[in-house]
Motif scaffolding. Structure first.
Motif, mmCIF file in Angstrom:
data_model
loop_
_atom_site.group_PDB
_atom_site.id
_atom_site.type_symbol
_atom_site.label_atom_id
_atom_site.label_comp_id
_atom_site.label_asym_id
_atom_site.label_seq_id
_atom_site.Cartn_x
_atom_site.Cartn_y
_atom_site.Cartn_z
ATOM 1 N N MET A 1 47.141 14.456 38.996
ATOM 2 C CA MET A 1 47.526 13.440 38.029
ATOM 3 C C MET A 1 47.222 12.063 38.590
ATOM 4 O O MET A 1 47.708 11.717 39.659
ATOM 5 N N GLN A 2 46.408 11.305 37.901
ATOM 6 C CA GLN A 2 46.059 9.953 38.331
ATOM 7 C C GLN A 2 46.163 9.040 37.121
ATOM 8 O O GLN A 2 45.285 8.997 36.284
ATOM 9 N N GLY A 3 47.298 8.320 37.045
ATOM 10 C CA GLY A 3 47.443 7.379 35.940
ATOM 11 C C GLY A 3 47.543 8.105 34.613
ATOM 12 O O GLY A 3 48.421 8.932 34.395
ATOM 13 N N ASP A 4 46.628 7.836 33.699
ATOM 14 C CA ASP A 4 46.693 8.404 32.355
ATOM 15 C C ASP A 4 45.597 9.438 32.134
ATOM 16 O O ASP A 4 45.078 9.568 31.060
ATOM 17 N N TYR A 5 45.220 10.182 33.160
ATOM 18 C CA TYR A 5 44.297 11.305 32.947
ATOM 19 C C TYR A 5 44.585 12.414 33.954
ATOM 20 O O TYR A 5 45.209 12.197 34.992
ATOM 21 N N MET A 6 44.149 13.620 33.609
ATOM 22 C CA MET A 6 44.341 14.789 34.447
ATOM 23 C C MET A 6 42.979 15.255 34.945
ATOM 24 O O MET A 6 42.041 15.411 34.165
ATOM 25 N N GLN A 7 42.883 15.444 36.246
ATOM 26 C CA GLN A 7 41.635 15.927 36.824
ATOM 27 C C GLN A 7 41.488 17.417 36.535
ATOM 28 O O GLN A 7 42.440 18.184 36.689
ATOM 29 N N LEU A 8 40.289 17.828 36.107
ATOM 30 C CA LEU A 8 40.034 19.203 35.687
ATOM 31 C C LEU A 8 38.961 19.841 36.552
ATOM 32 O O LEU A 8 38.058 19.168 37.051
ATOM 33 N N ARG A 9 39.072 21.156 36.694
ATOM 34 C CA ARG A 9 37.985 21.946 37.278
ATOM 35 C C ARG A 9 38.031 23.310 36.626
ATOM 36 O O ARG A 9 38.986 24.074 36.818
ATOM 37 N N PHE A 10 37.006 23.622 35.841
ATOM 38 C CA PHE A 10 36.961 24.877 35.115
ATOM 39 C C PHE A 10 36.207 25.932 35.919
ATOM 40 O O PHE A 10 35.387 25.618 36.793
ATOM 41 N N ALA A 11 36.477 27.183 35.601
ATOM 42 C CA ALA A 11 35.769 28.292 36.235
ATOM 43 C C ALA A 11 34.284 28.195 35.903
ATOM 44 O O ALA A 11 33.895 28.084 34.745
ATOM 45 N N THR A 12 33.452 28.235 36.931
ATOM 46 C CA THR A 12 32.008 28.135 36.736
ATOM 47 C C THR A 12 31.324 28.917 37.852
ATOM 48 O O THR A 12 31.982 29.605 38.650
ATOM 49 N N LEU A 13 30.027 28.823 37.924
ATOM 50 C CA LEU A 13 29.281 29.503 38.967
ATOM 51 C C LEU A 13 29.517 28.840 40.311
ATOM 52 O O LEU A 13 29.845 27.653 40.393
ATOM 53 N N ASP A 14 29.329 29.594 41.373
ATOM 54 C CA ASP A 14 29.409 29.024 42.712
ATOM 55 C C ASP A 14 28.316 27.975 42.882
ATOM 56 O O ASP A 14 27.197 28.142 42.390
ATOM 57 N N ALA A 15 28.653 26.888 43.567
ATOM 58 C CA ALA A 15 27.700 25.785 43.731
ATOM 59 C C ALA A 15 26.413 26.243 44.401
ATOM 60 O O ALA A 15 25.339 25.679 44.163
ATOM 61 N N ARG A 16 26.492 27.284 45.237
ATOM 62 C CA ARG A 16 25.283 27.767 45.915
ATOM 63 C C ARG A 16 24.319 28.465 44.960
ATOM 64 O O ARG A 16 23.155 28.678 45.283
ATOM 65 N N GLN A 17 24.794 28.856 43.775
ATOM 66 C CA GLN A 17 23.928 29.487 42.793
ATOM 67 C C GLN A 17 23.242 28.480 41.873
ATOM 68 O O GLN A 17 22.396 28.860 41.073
ATOM 69 N N LEU A 18 23.628 27.200 41.979
ATOM 70 C CA LEU A 18 23.095 26.182 41.084
ATOM 71 C C LEU A 18 22.071 25.317 41.804
ATOM 72 O O LEU A 18 22.256 24.985 42.982
ATOM 73 N N PRO A 19 21.007 24.929 41.122
ATOM 74 C CA PRO A 19 20.019 24.052 41.756
ATOM 75 C C PRO A 19 20.570 22.643 41.934
ATOM 76 O O PRO A 19 21.536 22.237 41.290
ATOM 77 N N LEU A 20 19.959 21.896 42.828
ATOM 78 C CA LEU A 20 20.365 20.513 43.056
ATOM 79 C C LEU A 20 20.039 19.652 41.843
ATOM 80 O O LEU A 20 19.082 19.908 41.109
ATOM 81 N N LEU A 21 20.857 18.619 41.638
ATOM 82 C CA LEU A 21 20.632 17.721 40.504
ATOM 83 C C LEU A 21 19.249 17.085 40.579
ATOM 84 O O LEU A 21 18.565 16.914 39.572
ATOM 85 N N GLN A 22 18.833 16.709 41.806
ATOM 86 C CA GLN A 22 17.568 15.997 41.938
ATOM 87 C C GLN A 22 16.385 16.832 41.495
ATOM 88 O O GLN A 22 15.370 16.302 41.048
ATOM 89 N N SER A 23 16.504 18.153 41.616
ATOM 90 C CA SER A 23 15.384 19.025 41.253
ATOM 91 C C SER A 23 15.294 19.286 39.758
ATOM 92 O O SER A 23 14.303 19.826 39.288
ATOM 93 N N MET A 24 16.325 18.893 38.999
ATOM 94 C CA MET A 24 16.348 19.187 37.568
ATOM 95 C C MET A 24 15.887 18.012 36.712
ATOM 96 O O MET A 24 15.547 18.189 35.544
ATOM 97 N N GLY A 25 15.893 16.800 37.273
ATOM 98 C CA GLY A 25 15.513 15.638 36.479
ATOM 99 C C GLY A 25 16.496 15.426 35.343
ATOM 100 O O GLY A 25 17.699 15.353 35.544
ATOM 101 N N ALA A 26 15.964 15.322 34.122
ATOM 102 C CA ALA A 26 16.832 15.091 32.955
ATOM 103 C C ALA A 26 17.269 16.397 32.286
ATOM 104 O O ALA A 26 17.953 16.371 31.268
ATOM 105 N N LYS A 27 16.890 17.539 32.814
ATOM 106 C CA LYS A 27 17.225 18.817 32.203
ATOM 107 C C LYS A 27 18.685 19.179 32.467
ATOM 108 O O LYS A 27 19.277 18.772 33.454
ATOM 109 N N ARG A 28 19.259 19.959 31.557
ATOM 110 C CA ARG A 28 20.626 20.449 31.698
ATOM 111 C C ARG A 28 20.601 21.953 31.962
ATOM 112 O O ARG A 28 19.824 22.692 31.347
#
Length: 545
Positions: free
Chosen positions: A429-456
């Protein structure tokens, strides 16, 4: 120096000699006949050669540099050689450029010994003296600007342990205002020490730029930048009251001081420009003083802006204006103020300034350049009105277009629930918002942001009968989906991939209500585009405030 520019410089030189600002034997510097592409390519070659050479020398002298008086001896010798080279005339350009990396290596080696033996504050103070001595010895103005910036940073580092005020954030705020005071003192001395005027002009320029960068950093990310490059939570806290609680005497002192600085800036402007001694400019200054109460970093920047503008240092004034704009935009991310209060402050400021501009337009006499005929003034006002109308319509269309897209996604998207993962409770809890982290893939399974450019990226999730999603794998184009599977798009945030967002905003004082959240409720389109629409408890019941 071109032949066209020469007469203007000669006229300025003659005026300076007549006003006794320059010595009687002052002359124009000879023209630099080196084309800038040649200088650039030669400098690159020199840097490549110098780096390789210095690495080799560092490997040979490694033990000497690390122990005893070795850093002092090697650093002093390298710095001395660099100064001699840069002060010499008639040297080949390649040799001259070799001295710049030598300055960095010599200074860095000397700093190793100083920080080892005198710790942070003492080492920074001694290095500051060395940097100022280098600025005095070197004739290049651009190097003096850089050295002035470094000297300001070193003085700030040296003062931090001594200028303790309650919390580290407040100490940093105090140090930055101290750097601004030193800058003002240097400008005052510049007018009285004519022989050192050129040296002080370059040093103070770099000094002010470092001070502005510190103030901007303390403000945190400005409007819309946070979503593009990630949040600066430390800066967001620093940018308001230096870590103190609202309504404490320390916070009130910081806010009052900022407003006083804005009024001081107005006084500086009124002394230099008689046009600012009227009611409307004074009213504008009052509005900015109120604004500085909510954005304390704005006071120092506005004072620097007025001083640089009244002394016709237009490049520095532009930097100050950019810093002021950044700080005002950063107010959007200041979590100590509720969103409604921030909206009222900014909207009220805009309305008052707009009213003052309207009154000034009605009451002011037309400028001579536009007083030729009534038809000219009428045509100008017509085009101004059309431009204002077009801008208003464009703003409304863009804003409503974004709203329509969200509403369409909510109406057509499929309800999907994703489990919330545990987050460090100290930052939940920080002020007027709640920090979130949803279940997703392990970071090691995801490519780096720099290698994706503008792609999602898109991941595949499987839905059970309740609509709860379970992450399966990273989606590859053309891969078929099972009947119970669907795509979910990931968004870049703070160098990582997140599911839509990592924050949920709510009204101040409702933190306890949202502690029961266990799932995030999304609306997801077939292609994977998603929107977080609410929070749900362990039984998938929506949480309502």
């Amino acid at each position: 120096m071109s032949s066209k520019a020469h007469p203007r410089f000669q006229t300025a030189l003659d005026a300076g000699i007549a006003a006794r600002l320059l010595p009687a034997d002052a002359t124009l510097a000879p023209a630099n006949d080196r084309p800038w592409p040649v200088v650039l390519l030669t400098a690159l070659g020199a840097w490549f050669a110098a780096v390789s050479l210095l690495i080799a020398v560092g490997m040979l002298l490694g033990d000497i540099v690390r122990a005893g008086i070795g850093p002092y001896g090697v650093g002093a010798l390298v710095l001395g050689a660099a100064v001699v080279v840069m002060r010499s005339k008639g040297l080949p350009l390649f040799v001259e450029q070799l001295a710049v990396p030598a300055l960095l290596v010599g200074g860095g080696t000397l700093a190793m010994g100083l920080y080892r033996d005198f710790h942070s504050a003492g080492g920074a103070a001694i290095m500051g003296v060395v940097v100022l001595a280098l600025a005095l010895a070197l004739p290049q103005n651009w190097l003096r600007v850089l050295l002035g910036a470094v000297a300001a940073g070193l003085l700030g580092q040296a003062l931090m342990p001594a200028w303790q005020w309650g919390r580290p954030q407040a100490s940093a705020l105090l140090v930055l205002h101290g750097l601004l005071a030193v800058w003002l003192l240097a400008l005052w001395l510049q007018e009285r020490l004519v022989p050192a005027a050129a040296l002080l002009e370059s040093l103070t320029a770099g000094w002010l730029l470092t001070t502005l960068m510190g103030l901007v950093w303390m403000a945190g990310n400005t409007f819309l930048v946070g979503g593009a490059v990630g949040a600066n939570e430390a800066g967001a806290v620093l940018g308001w009251i230096g870590g103190f609680e609202r309504h404490s005497w320390q916070a009130t002192a910081i806010q009052t001081g900022a407003s006083v600085l804005v009024l001081t800036a107005a006084g500086v402007g009124a002394l230099a420009w008689p046009a600012l001694r009227q009611i409307l400019p004074m009213a504008v200054a009052g509005v900015l003083a109120v604004l500085a109460w909510f954005m304390p970093l704005l006071g120092a920047v506005m004072l620097a802006l007025m001083v640089t503008a009244t002394t016709q240092r237009w490049r520095l004034a532009s930097a100050c204006a950019l810093a002021a704009s950044w700080i005002v935009g950063a107010f959007y991310y200041q979590l100590q103020w509720p969103l409604t209060d921030k909206a009222l402050v900014l909207a009220g400021t805009g309305i008052v300034l707009g009213a003052l501009a309207w009154l000034g337009h009605r009451g002011g006499a037309p400028h001579a350049a536009f007083a030729a005929t009534p038809s000219t003034r009428s045509a100008r006002l017509k085009w101004q009105g059309l431009g204002l109308l077009a801008g208003t319509l464009a703003t409304v269309l863009v804003a409503n277009g974004a709203i329509w897209q969200k509403q369409d996604l909510i109406a057509r998207g499929k309800p999907v629930f994703i489990e919330l993962m545990p987050v460090d409770p100290r930052s939940l809890m920080q002020g007027d918002y709640m920090q979130l982290r949803f279940a997703t893939l392990d970071a090691r399974q995801l490519p780096l942001l720099q290698s994706m450019g503008a792609k999602r990226l898109r991941m595949v999730v499987q839905l059970d009968a309740r609509g709860v999603a379970t992450v399966q794998r990273l989606h590859t184009p053309g891969q078929p989906l099972a009947p119970t599977e669907m795509l979910l798009e990931l968004s870049p945030k703070d160098g990582n991939w997140v599911v839509v967002t990592d924050a949920w905003y709510f009204k101040e004082g409702q933190a306890q209500i949202w502690q029961a959240a266990r799932f995030g409720e999304f609306r997801v389109l077939e292609g994977g585009r998603a929107l977080l629409v609410g929070m749900a408890d362990a039984a998938l019941q929506p949480i309502a405030p």
